[in-house]
Design a protein around this motif. Structure first.
Motif, PDB file in Angstrom:
ATOM      1  N   GLU A  32       0.869  -1.167   0.000  1.00 17.60           N
ATOM      2  CA  GLU A  32       0.000   0.000   0.000  1.00 17.60           C
ATOM      3  C   GLU A  32       0.912   1.226   0.000  1.00 17.60           C
ATOM      4  O   GLU A  32       2.076   1.150   0.392  1.00 17.60           O
ATOM      5  N   GLU A  91       0.949  -3.639   5.883  1.00 17.18           N
ATOM      6  CA  GLU A  91       0.639  -2.944   4.635  1.00 17.18           C
ATOM      7  C   GLU A  91       1.361  -3.508   3.410  1.00 17.18           C
ATOM      8  O   GLU A  91       1.340  -2.905   2.347  1.00 17.18           O
ATOM      9  N   PHE A 191      -6.522 -10.411  -2.870  1.00 18.71           N
ATOM     10  CA  PHE A 191      -6.337  -9.675  -1.618  1.00 18.71           C
ATOM     11  C   PHE A 191      -7.598  -8.949  -1.193  1.00 18.71           C
ATOM     12  O   PHE A 191      -7.861  -8.767  -0.020  1.00 18.71           O
ATOM     13  N   GLU A 192      -8.359  -8.506  -2.173  1.00 18.90           N
ATOM     14  CA  GLU A 192      -9.538  -7.732  -1.828  1.00 18.90           C
ATOM     15  C   GLU A 192     -10.725  -8.598  -1.474  1.00 18.90           C
ATOM     16  O   GLU A 192     -11.689  -8.135  -0.886  1.00 18.90           O
ATOM     17  N   ALA A 193     -10.621  -9.883  -1.798  1.00 22.75           N
ATOM     18  CA  ALA A 193     -11.673 -10.801  -1.385  1.00 22.75           C
ATOM     19  C   ALA A 193     -11.609 -10.958   0.122  1.00 22.75           C
ATOM     20  O   ALA A 193     -10.536 -10.956   0.700  1.00 22.75           O
ATOM     21  N   LEU A 194     -12.753 -11.118   0.772  1.00 20.08           N
ATOM     22  CA  LEU A 194     -12.752 -11.277   2.225  1.00 20.08           C
ATOM     23  C   LEU A 194     -12.132 -12.605   2.624  1.00 20.08           C
ATOM     24  O   LEU A 194     -11.471 -12.712   3.627  1.00 20.08           O
ATOM     25  N   PHE A 205     -13.152  -3.669  -6.815  1.00 20.48           N
ATOM     26  CA  PHE A 205     -12.602  -2.629  -5.938  1.00 20.48           C
ATOM     27  C   PHE A 205     -11.376  -1.951  -6.519  1.00 20.48           C
ATOM     28  O   PHE A 205     -10.865  -0.999  -5.957  1.00 20.48           O
ATOM     29  N   GLN A 209     -10.237   2.782  -4.275  1.00 22.74           N
ATOM     30  CA  GLN A 209      -9.701   2.514  -2.949  1.00 22.74           C
ATOM     31  C   GLN A 209     -10.570   3.111  -1.843  1.00 22.74           C
ATOM     32  O   GLN A 209     -10.605   2.596  -0.737  1.00 22.74           O
ATOM     33  N   LYS A 211     -13.539   2.927  -1.445  1.00 20.31           N
ATOM     34  CA  LYS A 211     -14.610   2.023  -1.020  1.00 20.31           C
ATOM     35  C   LYS A 211     -14.066   0.851  -0.223  1.00 20.31           C
ATOM     36  O   LYS A 211     -14.803   0.137   0.433  1.00 20.31           O
ATOM     37  N   VAL A 212     -12.767   0.638  -0.343  1.00 22.73           N
ATOM     38  CA  VAL A 212     -12.152  -0.430   0.424  1.00 22.73           C
ATOM     39  C   VAL A 212     -11.725   0.187   1.742  1.00 22.73           C
ATOM     40  O   VAL A 212     -11.325   1.352   1.780  1.00 22.73           O
ATOM     41  N   PHE A 213     -11.812  -0.615   2.798  1.00 24.95           N
ATOM     42  CA  PHE A 213     -11.453  -0.045   4.088  1.00 24.95           C
ATOM     43  C   PHE A 213     -10.002   0.371   4.110  1.00 24.95           C
ATOM     44  O   PHE A 213      -9.111  -0.436   3.905  1.00 24.95           O
ATOM     45  N   SER A 214      -9.750   1.625   4.307  1.00 26.23           N
ATOM     46  CA  SER A 214      -8.371   2.097   4.404  1.00 26.23           C
ATOM     47  C   SER A 214      -8.389   3.476   5.028  1.00 26.23           C
ATOM     48  O   SER A 214      -9.419   3.956   5.482  1.00 26.23           O
ATOM     49  N   MET A 215      -7.246   4.100   5.055  1.00 23.42           N
ATOM     50  CA  MET A 215      -7.157   5.439   5.668  1.00 23.42           C
ATOM     51  C   MET A 215      -7.858   6.464   4.803  1.00 23.42           C
ATOM     52  O   MET A 215      -7.302   7.151   4.035  1.00 23.42           O
TER      53      MET A 215
ATOM     54  N   LEU B   4     -19.472  -3.534   2.470  1.00 18.85           N
ATOM     55  CA  LEU B   4     -19.700  -2.187   1.948  1.00 18.85           C
ATOM     56  C   LEU B   4     -21.144  -1.766   2.169  1.00 18.85           C
ATOM     57  O   LEU B   4     -21.424  -0.630   2.512  1.00 18.85           O
ATOM     58  N   TYR B 146       0.679   4.132  13.512  1.00 20.40           N
ATOM     59  CA  TYR B 146       0.181   5.144  12.581  1.00 20.40           C
ATOM     60  C   TYR B 146       0.076   6.479  13.297  1.00 20.40           C
ATOM     61  O   TYR B 146      -0.316   6.544  14.465  1.00 20.40           O
ATOM     62  N   GLU B 153      -9.257  11.155  10.548  1.00 20.44           N
ATOM     63  CA  GLU B 153      -8.627   9.827  10.446  1.00 20.44           C
ATOM     64  C   GLU B 153      -8.765   9.001  11.727  1.00 20.44           C
ATOM     65  O   GLU B 153      -8.458   7.805  11.729  1.00 20.44           O
ATOM     66  N   SER B 156     -11.077   5.672  11.731  1.00 19.47           N
ATOM     67  CA  SER B 156     -10.585   4.557  10.924  1.00 19.47           C
ATOM     68  C   SER B 156      -9.252   4.043  11.459  1.00 19.47           C
ATOM     69  O   SER B 156      -8.983   2.842  11.441  1.00 19.47           O
ATOM     70  N   LYS B 160      -8.817   0.213  12.699  1.00 17.16           N
ATOM     71  CA  LYS B 160      -7.751  -0.655  12.189  1.00 17.16           C
ATOM     72  C   LYS B 160      -6.878  -1.143  13.332  1.00 17.16           C
ATOM     73  O   LYS B 160      -6.468  -2.306  13.369  1.00 17.16           O
ATOM     74  N   HIS B 196     -11.582  -6.071   7.648  1.00 19.53           N
ATOM     75  CA  HIS B 196     -10.821  -6.502   6.474  1.00 19.53           C
ATOM     76  C   HIS B 196      -9.873  -5.405   6.026  1.00 19.53           C
ATOM     77  O   HIS B 196     -10.274  -4.259   5.879  1.00 19.53           O
ATOM     78  N   ARG B 198      -7.048  -5.130   2.954  1.00 14.17           N
ATOM     79  CA  ARG B 198      -6.702  -6.002   1.837  1.00 14.17           C
ATOM     80  C   ARG B 198      -5.250  -6.482   1.860  1.00 14.17           C
ATOM     81  O   ARG B 198      -4.947  -7.545   1.354  1.00 14.17           O
ATOM     82  N   SER B 199      -4.357  -5.688   2.463  1.00 13.53           N
ATOM     83  CA  SER B 199      -2.959  -6.109   2.468  1.00 13.53           C
ATOM     84  C   SER B 199      -2.617  -6.969   3.673  1.00 13.53           C
ATOM     85  O   SER B 199      -1.467  -7.308   3.892  1.00 13.53           O
ATOM     86  N   ARG B 201      -3.515 -10.391   5.889  1.00  7.88           N
ATOM     87  CA  ARG B 201      -4.179 -11.686   5.998  1.00  7.88           C
ATOM     88  C   ARG B 201      -3.926 -12.248   7.384  1.00  7.88           C
ATOM     89  O   ARG B 201      -2.915 -12.901   7.615  1.00  7.88           O
TER      90      ARG B 201
END
Lengths: 215, 578
Positions: A32, A91, A191-194, A205, A209, A211-215, B4, B146, B153, B156, B160, B196, B198-199, B201
């Motif tokens: 990321e 990340e 990676f974006e799959a749950l 997705f 980005q 819409k994807v959970f992130s900062m 979502l 972070y 911010e 979130s 996280k 979730h 994405r980076s 697991r």
């Protein structure tokens, strides 16, 4: 996994008496784009007192994904374990490591040479033409050339130019593309799959980005 | 996709409000079901403390006496409660004082969320008052960290943080919030838990093939041996673990952090691994044919010399962290995954068996260890008391139901070796980092994590003095911790090494202590000191019966050693009984 690139979870080839010696490995890290991640990755090496030969960060074909190319001279076992540790970082998306015959790579160099040498010494001009150097700037007192290639090619040109009053020289880190990589678009879907693993859904997705959970 | 949609529903359901970043921190903590915070205020975290003032009835804040105490307390809390420990500290020295605890929580996989204040964003990098580069200082000792510079911010980042700290292989997370973000107002649209990234697991994909291969190996094994660590506890998989070993009939030994996952008197519990572990488990590691490692990481204190470690055995390694596989010991079958999920899969595939002959071997070694080491430890012939007999007497009174928090050193090894445990999450100690001073603050946290349980902190005279100021925390907030100081007037473990390996050159291990009972009294904590065996049991009973905190100092033999011992650089099979 199939014909995927070699990664650190592939069966251990060195376990069955493979090459144990040090050699050059190019590590490709997909991440990321996050402040502080550069340090997090760099300290994985310094903690183990490993020398980094070359370190490059770059965007990728996917908008939000960054990539590091890191070159180290180490044994496969050390590199494999290191890559697992890097991939563990929150990340980091994916890490690959490859030997030189598994990648296409380039480095770029800039040379500043006195203008009068070029004007008067035919040898220099021929040398530059032979090496495919490109002029990027012409000033009254100096000319800047650019060339790209493998480390040895660049080193050879540097050496050849030294007797002619090379004023300044700079070389970039290695950038590399893995021979049998299909790029990261496909991989990102996983990676974006749950749920990790086989089932790949269409990548809705990607490039969204927000819409994807992130900062 | 599903998540979502949930996001949308929730965001439309909650009315927009304009709140400060600090208020958002409180709402996030409540949403994450936090009930206890261990912390210490200061300039850069003042807006958060100001918001906390109004949440006094929902969030219990324990004011420690030093930030190191706050994070160790949060660790103790996390270990007994199974929840995430939460810490508040200010910028600069407040944050740097957390580093030891972060390193400890990192290596012992303890879920912690630290929230530190930071100077105003515009002052970052200007050497402002109480500014330190906390993110970079803590990067190697956090699972994730972070810096938040904008109130938008905060939610979130905290979502996280809690997700990362607790999921997968747990670990400490630090969120550094600049003062401007704490006071900044923003539109609050509700708090969304994170599930979730994405980076990231947290749980690797379980490969059926490996489960089948592992089961086949176990079914063929004549001398299978299970070694387990904290993964069983962290995975909440004690039941699954028992079902597995009971069906397959496999003798099982624990690491220091795996202790209490399996009751002490379970017939398949063959004891402790490693440097000061039991005789049988160490020797027979190099005799078993299949070694099944569950939720443990082959620490050097467990394996001894690696090139002579279980070379004859096929190795099955179950771990949630793929980076642990092959890190120290080359596995034959890697079983990636959460052991709560992988163990039941294995259990269904393994044959029901009893390895009576093999188990008898462990018992034979146990008898020998008992003759040569344990009897002497439990019933010393000298006037000096041994640490082991204190633990033995304590066992009789607690009956194995207490939470035992230990510090680091000889007493820690003795406590781990001899304490009786009936239930999981009862052993709290600093395993990986070996942090002296961990015991007292961790015991305070452990009590808040398990308020209905008896918590006994077993601490040496050295470690006690490292964080002795936390007696003040007990005084003020009344955590009913029973402090058992085993005082040998030495830094005993180092002294033992100097005796055995440095020719008795006792270099700076002769440590003097204050009158601990008087110190406790000054903190309004009742206590006494015992140096005669005949008073020991009564004193222990008085300690346990006492309402509220109590300090019992027991004077023990000055130059006792912990045995058995695998000397550094030796194989586990070369364990010494004396």
């Amino acid at each position: 996994m199939n014909n995927d690139n070699k990664n650190q979870y592939a069966p251990n080839s060195s376990a069955s008496g493979g090459a144990k010696g040090k050699q050059e490995y190019t590590i490709t890290v997909y991440t990321e784009n996050q402040i502080g991640l550069l340090n997090r990755i760099a300290i994985m090496f310094t903690r183990r007192k490993m020398n980094i030969d070359s370190f490059n960060t770059s965007p990728t074909e996917v908008d939000s994904v960054h990539r590091f190319n890191i070159v180290v001279n180490e044994t496969e076992e050390v590199v494999r374990k290191l890559c697992r540790q890097i991939e563990k970082q929150v990340e980091v998306l994916k890490v690959y490591f490859n030997t030189n015959d598994e990648i296409v790579w380039q480095e770029m160099a800039l040379y500043k040479v006195p203008a009068d040498v070029i004007a008067t010494k035919v040898k220099v001009e021929r040398l530059l033409r032979e090496k495919g150097a490109r002029v990027v700037a012409i000033r009254t007192d100096y000319i800047v050339f650019e060339t790209s290639g493998h480390r040895e090619e660049i080193n050879a040109l540097t050496k050849a130019l030294e007797p002619y009053g090379l004023i300044e020289f700079v070389r970039t880190a290695r950038i590399a593309i893995i021979n049998n990589s299909k790029g990261f678009h496909e991989k990102l879907k996983e990676f974006e799959a749950l749920q990790p693993g086989e089932g790949i859904i269409s990548n809705e997705f990607l490039n969204q980005q927000d819409k994807v959970f992130s900062m | 996709m599903e998540t979502l949609e949930i996001v949308k529903e929730k965001t439309t359901a909650v009315k927009e409000e304009n709140i400060s970043g600090s208020e958002a921190v409180m709402r996030a903590l409540i949403a994450e079901e936090v009930d206890t915070i261990f912390g210490y205020p200061g300039g850069a975290i003042m807006p958060i403390y100001d918001a906390l003032y109004d949440y006094d009835n929902k969030l219990k804040h324990i004011l420690v006496r030093h930030e190191q105490g706050s994070i160790h307390a949060a660790q103790g809390y996390a270990r007994t409660s199974g929840k995430t420990g939460v810490v508040f500290a200010t910028s600069g020295p407040g944050a740097t004082n957390l580093v030891t605890g972060l390193a400890d929580a990192m290596i012992d996989s303890t879920p912690i969320v630290c929230i530190t204040g930071q100077v105003f964003a515009h002052l970052l990098g200007t050497d402002a008052f109480q500014e330190t580069d906390v993110i970079n200082i803590t990067t190697p000792v956090t699972k994730w960290n972070y810096q938040v510079t904008d109130a938008n911010e905060i939610l979130s980042a905290l979502a996280k943080a809690f997700y990362i700290a607790k999921s997968g292989r747990p670990g400490p997370v630090l969120i550094d919030i600049t003062k401007n973000a704490q006071v900044q107002k923003f539109d609050y649209k509700g708090y969304e838990k994170c599930n979730h990234i994405r980076s990231y697991r947290p749980k690797p994909f379980i490969r059926k093939k490996y489960i089948e291969q592992a089961a086949a190996l176990i079914n063929e094994a004549k001398k299978p041996f299970v070694i387990f660590g904290q993964g069983v506890i962290l995975g909440d998989a004690e039941k699954e673990f028992r079902q597995f070993i009971e069906k397959a009939g496999i003798p099982s030994a624990w690491t220091v952090l795996g202790l209490s996952a399996l009751p002490t008197d379970h017939p398949l519990n063959v004891g402790m691994l490693g440097m000061h572990g039991n005789y049988g488990p160490n020797v027979l590691t190099n005799e078993c044919d299949v070694l099944i490692a569950i939720g443990m990481r082959f620490d050097d204190r467990v394996t001894g010399r690696l090139d002579k470690y279980a070379k004859q055995a096929k190795i099955i390694h179950l771990d949630i962290d793929p980076a642990e596989i092959d890190k120290n010991v080359q596995t034959t079958i890697p079983v990636w995954g959460d052991c709560k999920e992988t163990l039941p899969l294995l259990t269904t595939l393994v044959n029901k068996k009893e390895h009576k002959e093999w188990l008898k071997k462990f018992n034979d070694f146990s008898k020998e260890e008992n003759e040569i080491v344990i009897k002497k430890e439990m019933h010393p012939t000298t006037n000096e008391m041994s640490m082991a007999e204190v633990i033995d007497a304590l066992n009789e009174l607690t009956n194995g139901d207490a939470v035992i928090v230990s510090d680091v050193g000889q007493h820690q090894m003795v406590a781990c070796r001899y304490t009786k445990f009936n239930q999981s999450r009862s052993n709290v100690t600093s395993g990986g980092l070996g942090t002296m001073g961990f015991g007292l603050p961790a015991a305070i946290g452990a009590k808040y994590g398990a308020p209905q349980r008896e918590v006994v902190a077993i601490i040496g005279d050295g470690g006690f003095q490292m964080t002795i100021q936390e007696l003040g925390t007990i005084m003020q907030f009344g955590a009913a911790v029973k402090i058992l100081v085993l005082n040998n007037n030495f830094l005993g473990m180092v002294r033992q090494w100097q005796q055995l390996f440095n020719d008795r050159r006792y270099s700076f291990v002769d440590i003097q202590s204050p009158d601990f009972v008087a110190v406790a009294k000054a903190y309004n904590i009742t206590g006494q000191s015992v140096n005669d065996r005949k008073n020991l049991k009564a004193a222990l009973k008085e300690m346990l019966d006492h309402k509220g905190a109590y300090l019992l100092e027991v004077m023990v033999g000055k130059e006792n050693n912990v045995f058995p011992m695998v000397p550094q650089g030796c194989s586990v099979a070369e364990i010494r009984l004396k």
